[in-house]
Motif scaffolding. Structure first.
Motif, PDB file in Angstrom:
ATOM      1  N   VAL A   1       0.850  -1.192   0.000  1.00 36.33           N
ATOM      2  CA  VAL A   1       0.000   0.000   0.000  1.00 36.33           C
ATOM      3  C   VAL A   1       0.882   1.237   0.000  1.00 36.33           C
ATOM      4  CG1 VAL A   1      -1.733   1.310   1.281  1.00 36.33           C
ATOM      5  CG2 VAL A   1      -1.831  -1.184   1.248  1.00 36.33           C
ATOM      6  N   SER A   2       0.524   2.212  -0.811  1.00 35.85           N
ATOM      7  CA  SER A   2       1.232   3.486  -0.825  1.00 35.85           C
ATOM      8  C   SER A   2       0.399   4.518  -0.083  1.00 35.85           C
ATOM      9  CB  SER A   2       1.474   3.964  -2.262  1.00 35.85           C
ATOM     10  OG  SER A   2       2.276   3.037  -2.959  1.00 35.85           O
ATOM     11  N   GLY A   3       1.038   5.277   0.776  1.00 40.77           N
ATOM     12  CA  GLY A   3       0.324   6.291   1.542  1.00 40.77           C
ATOM     13  C   GLY A   3      -0.076   7.468   0.682  1.00 40.77           C
ATOM     14  N   PRO A   4      -0.788   8.429   1.263  1.00 42.73           N
ATOM     15  CA  PRO A   4      -1.205   9.623   0.535  1.00 42.73           C
ATOM     16  C   PRO A   4      -0.001  10.390  -0.025  1.00 42.73           C
ATOM     17  CG  PRO A   4      -2.335   9.480   2.637  1.00 42.73           C
ATOM     18  CD  PRO A   4      -1.264   8.428   2.650  1.00 42.73           C
ATOM     19  N   LYS A   5      -0.206  11.074  -1.130  1.00 47.43           N
ATOM     20  CA  LYS A   5       0.848  11.896  -1.703  1.00 47.43           C
ATOM     21  C   LYS A   5       1.278  12.956  -0.691  1.00 47.43           C
ATOM     22  CE  LYS A   5      -1.303  11.425  -6.255  1.00 47.43           C
ATOM     23  NZ  LYS A   5      -2.081  12.140  -7.308  1.00 47.43           N
ATOM     24  N   LEU A   6       2.557  13.285  -0.722  1.00 48.81           N
ATOM     25  CA  LEU A   6       3.151  14.321   0.129  1.00 48.81           C
ATOM     26  C   LEU A   6       3.376  13.867   1.571  1.00 48.81           C
ATOM     27  CD1 LEU A   6       1.086  17.460  -1.034  1.00 48.81           C
ATOM     28  CD2 LEU A   6       3.183  16.503  -2.041  1.00 48.81           C
ATOM     29  N   LEU A   7       2.859  12.685   1.930  1.00 41.38           N
ATOM     30  CA  LEU A   7       3.035  12.198   3.298  1.00 41.38           C
ATOM     31  C   LEU A   7       3.805  10.875   3.275  1.00 41.38           C
ATOM     32  CD1 LEU A   7      -0.442  12.809   4.984  1.00 41.38           C
ATOM     33  CD2 LEU A   7       1.690  14.054   5.381  1.00 41.38           C
ATOM     34  N   ARG A   8       4.873  10.821   4.027  1.00 39.43           N
ATOM     35  CA  ARG A   8       5.650   9.586   4.098  1.00 39.43           C
ATOM     36  C   ARG A   8       5.023   8.621   5.106  1.00 39.43           C
ATOM     37  NH1 ARG A   8       8.629   8.973   8.649  1.00 39.43           N
ATOM     38  NH2 ARG A   8       8.962  10.823   9.962  1.00 39.43           N
ATOM     39  N   SER A   9       5.269   7.350   4.914  1.00 40.99           N
ATOM     40  CA  SER A   9       4.855   6.364   5.900  1.00 40.99           C
ATOM     41  C   SER A   9       5.781   6.431   7.107  1.00 40.99           C
ATOM     42  CB  SER A   9       4.901   4.955   5.296  1.00 40.99           C
ATOM     43  OG  SER A   9       3.982   4.843   4.229  1.00 40.99           O
ATOM     44  N   ALA A  10       5.279   6.028   8.258  1.00 38.45           N
ATOM     45  CA  ALA A  10       6.094   6.020   9.474  1.00 38.45           C
ATOM     46  C   ALA A  10       6.855   4.707   9.569  1.00 38.45           C
ATOM     47  CB  ALA A  10       5.208   6.198  10.703  1.00 38.45           C
TER      48      ALA A  10
ATOM     49  N   LEU B   1     -11.546  19.988  10.227  1.00 41.69           N
ATOM     50  CA  LEU B   1     -12.144  21.306  10.463  1.00 41.69           C
ATOM     51  C   LEU B   1     -12.715  21.912   9.181  1.00 41.69           C
ATOM     52  CD1 LEU B   1      -9.415  22.856  12.820  1.00 41.69           C
ATOM     53  CD2 LEU B   1     -11.608  21.841  13.482  1.00 41.69           C
ATOM     54  N   LEU B   2     -12.387  21.294   8.044  1.00 40.33           N
ATOM     55  CA  LEU B   2     -12.835  21.832   6.751  1.00 40.33           C
ATOM     56  C   LEU B   2     -14.256  21.392   6.433  1.00 40.33           C
ATOM     57  CD1 LEU B   2      -9.624  21.053   4.638  1.00 40.33           C
ATOM     58  CD2 LEU B   2     -10.295  23.262   5.606  1.00 40.33           C
ATOM     59  N   PRO B   3     -14.958  22.130   5.572  1.00 37.56           N
ATOM     60  CA  PRO B   3     -16.260  21.660   5.083  1.00 37.56           C
ATOM     61  C   PRO B   3     -16.112  20.289   4.439  1.00 37.56           C
ATOM     62  CG  PRO B   3     -15.883  23.946   4.447  1.00 37.56           C
ATOM     63  CD  PRO B   3     -14.591  23.450   5.020  1.00 37.56           C
ATOM     64  N   GLU B   4     -17.128  19.468   4.570  1.00 38.03           N
ATOM     65  CA  GLU B   4     -17.044  18.078   4.115  1.00 38.03           C
ATOM     66  C   GLU B   4     -16.614  17.963   2.662  1.00 38.03           C
ATOM     67  OE1 GLU B   4     -20.581  15.236   3.262  1.00 38.03           O
ATOM     68  OE2 GLU B   4     -20.082  15.000   5.393  1.00 38.03           O
ATOM     69  N   SER B   5     -17.201  18.747   1.779  1.00 33.68           N
ATOM     70  CA  SER B   5     -16.879  18.634   0.355  1.00 33.68           C
ATOM     71  C   SER B   5     -15.430  19.008   0.079  1.00 33.68           C
ATOM     72  CB  SER B   5     -17.812  19.527  -0.476  1.00 33.68           C
ATOM     73  OG  SER B   5     -17.683  20.887  -0.072  1.00 33.68           O
ATOM     74  N   VAL B   6     -14.923  19.988   0.808  1.00 37.26           N
ATOM     75  CA  VAL B   6     -13.532  20.409   0.631  1.00 37.26           C
ATOM     76  C   VAL B   6     -12.584  19.336   1.172  1.00 37.26           C
ATOM     77  CG1 VAL B   6     -11.787  22.129   1.251  1.00 37.26           C
ATOM     78  CG2 VAL B   6     -14.135  22.846   0.758  1.00 37.26           C
ATOM     79  N   ALA B   7     -12.906  18.819   2.348  1.00 35.17           N
ATOM     80  CA  ALA B   7     -12.063  17.784   2.960  1.00 35.17           C
ATOM     81  C   ALA B   7     -12.010  16.537   2.096  1.00 35.17           C
ATOM     82  CB  ALA B   7     -12.596  17.440   4.350  1.00 35.17           C
ATOM     83  N   ASP B   8     -13.173  16.105   1.601  1.00 30.42           N
ATOM     84  CA  ASP B   8     -13.196  14.906   0.762  1.00 30.42           C
ATOM     85  C   ASP B   8     -12.441  15.128  -0.540  1.00 30.42           C
ATOM     86  OD1 ASP B   8     -14.648  13.625   2.668  1.00 30.42           O
ATOM     87  OD2 ASP B   8     -16.567  13.688   1.600  1.00 30.42           O
ATOM     88  N   GLY B   9     -12.589  16.315  -1.118  1.00 28.36           N
ATOM     89  CA  GLY B   9     -11.878  16.626  -2.360  1.00 28.36           C
ATOM     90  C   GLY B   9     -10.378  16.632  -2.155  1.00 28.36           C
ATOM     91  N   LEU B  10      -9.939  17.194  -1.030  1.00 29.23           N
ATOM     92  CA  LEU B  10      -8.516  17.214  -0.724  1.00 29.23           C
ATOM     93  C   LEU B  10      -7.977  15.803  -0.541  1.00 29.23           C
ATOM     94  CD1 LEU B  10      -5.924  18.719   0.000  1.00 29.23           C
ATOM     95  CD2 LEU B  10      -6.772  18.914   2.346  1.00 29.23           C
ATOM     96  N   ALA B  11      -8.733  14.970   0.172  1.00 27.36           N
ATOM     97  CA  ALA B  11      -8.309  13.589   0.384  1.00 27.36           C
ATOM     98  C   ALA B  11      -8.176  12.845  -0.943  1.00 27.36           C
ATOM     99  CB  ALA B  11      -9.297  12.872   1.297  1.00 27.36           C
ATOM    100  N   ARG B  12      -9.135  13.053  -1.831  1.00 30.08           N
ATOM    101  CA  ARG B  12      -9.058  12.401  -3.149  1.00 30.08           C
ATOM    102  C   ARG B  12      -7.851  12.896  -3.934  1.00 30.08           C
ATOM    103  NH1 ARG B  12     -14.805  12.835  -2.788  1.00 30.08           N
ATOM    104  NH2 ARG B  12     -14.779  14.838  -3.876  1.00 30.08           N
ATOM    105  N   ALA B  13      -7.571  14.200  -3.826  1.00 27.23           N
ATOM    106  CA  ALA B  13      -6.432  14.768  -4.541  1.00 27.23           C
ATOM    107  C   ALA B  13      -5.115  14.181  -4.046  1.00 27.23           C
ATOM    108  CB  ALA B  13      -6.423  16.286  -4.377  1.00 27.23           C
ATOM    109  N   LEU B  14      -5.085  13.823  -2.787  1.00 29.23           N
ATOM    110  CA  LEU B  14      -3.878  13.225  -2.199  1.00 29.23           C
ATOM    111  C   LEU B  14      -3.786  11.719  -2.468  1.00 29.23           C
ATOM    112  CD1 LEU B  14      -3.750  15.067   1.250  1.00 29.23           C
ATOM    113  CD2 LEU B  14      -2.257  15.430  -0.728  1.00 29.23           C
ATOM    114  N   GLY B  15      -4.837  11.160  -3.084  1.00 28.72           N
ATOM    115  CA  GLY B  15      -4.795   9.761  -3.485  1.00 28.72           C
ATOM    116  C   GLY B  15      -5.442   8.776  -2.543  1.00 28.72           C
ATOM    117  N   SER B  16      -6.125   9.262  -1.503  1.00 35.12           N
ATOM    118  CA  SER B  16      -6.692   8.329  -0.522  1.00 35.12           C
ATOM    119  C   SER B  16      -7.853   7.525  -1.085  1.00 35.12           C
ATOM    120  CB  SER B  16      -7.155   9.085   0.734  1.00 35.12           C
ATOM    121  OG  SER B  16      -8.276   9.901   0.442  1.00 35.12           O
ATOM    122  N   GLY B  17      -8.500   8.034  -2.126  1.00 38.74           N
ATOM    123  CA  GLY B  17      -9.646   7.337  -2.686  1.00 38.74           C
ATOM    124  C   GLY B  17      -9.305   5.998  -3.318  1.00 38.74           C
TER     125      GLY B  17
END
Length: 277
Positions: free
Chosen positions: A195-204, A239-255
């Protein structure tokens, strides 16, 4: 810097201690003078790990079986001493869409990740309360503060662990017993293989989680998130609005990180083990 005096001599029990975060934590604590007892459902591997590192106690432990858990803790206290810290670390993370998840696997995730934590905490508290001291540390996940496609049941289990631990912290306020949650990001263990983690974030690394747990034992607090950056982003996103938070997560590859982007071949050995009864 960790106050070694606050670690030395403590009797620490770690479930799921044969490998990964559990073993890294056991190794780090032993190096600081703690007396370590590890339990794991994998009898062969827990023996290998226990012998190789000369832990004070090691043995088979099924966290979903009250008799197994009770007898394990009894034996630790008989041979090593009263338990100061119980780390409920055992957990599994099968991936895939919920509709494809067999009921057996759904129950297995909840049995280990939720019931095992509840059972362990209950048994630990019962031993610690009369002494008016002790520390229960439950390993949750940053997945417990968010929602990740491909991990629906796992997410649910870690949300449960966070809510459960926070409730215990208030329920036993001023009892002398401490309660903490640890929230790792994706970690480079077998559980995260393929599994690859989200973009811009390294795995621990498991040693980073171990270091955070060591610090938590020395100076108790309710939660610790690892890595600091992943934990910060998790809090900000909530803390972000749901649509913004979900969009950001998708942009980072979590989807797709735990669905189409999984390297099935690299992950096969773990999935087979996690799904076996």
């Amino acid at each position: 810097m960790t106050d070694v005096a606050k670690i030395r001599g403590k009797v620490v029990v770690i479930t799921g201690g044969a490998r990964g975060i559990g073993l890294a934590t056991a190794t780090a604590l032993q190096a600081l003078g703690a007396e370590i007892a590890i339990g794991d459902i994998d009898e062969t591997t827990v023996k290998e790990s226990g012998v190789a590192r000369d832990f004070a106690y090691y043995g088979k432990l099924d966290v979903t079986d009250p008799r197994s858990f009770e007898s394990f803790l009894d034996e630790v206290e008989r041979t090593v001493g009263p338990i100061d810290v119980l780390i409920n670390n055992a957990g599994i993370m099968p991936t895939g869409k919920l509709v494809d998840e067999p009921d057996q696997i759904t129950r297995r995730i909840l049995d280990i990740n939720v019931y095992g934590v509840i059972l362990g905490s209950k048994l630990g508290i019962a031993r610690m309360l009369p002494r008016k001291r002790g520390h229960v540390i439950n390993i949750a996940s940053l997945a417990g503060e968010t929602h990740i496609p491909g991990l629906a049941t796992y997410n649910a289990s870690k949300h449960a662990v966070l809510g459960f631990t926070d409730t215990l912290r208030e329920e036993y306020r001023r009892s002398g017993v401490e309660f903490s949650s640890v929230l790792p990001t994706l970690t480079n263990t077998e559980l995260g293989s393929g599994v690859s983690g989200p973009k811009l974030l390294r795995s621990a690394e498991p040693e980073e989680i171990a270091d955070a747990i060591v610090a938590l034992i020395a100076t108790p607090k309710s939660k610790v998130r690892v890595t600091a950056m992943a934990g910060f982003l998790s809090q900000v996103v909530n803390l972000l609005p749901e649509s913004v938070a979900d969009g950001l997560a998708r942009a980072l590859g979590s989807g797709d990180a735990f669905l189409g982007a999984v390297d099935a071949e690299k992950r096969k050995a773990y999935e087979d083990r996690a799904r076996s009864a």
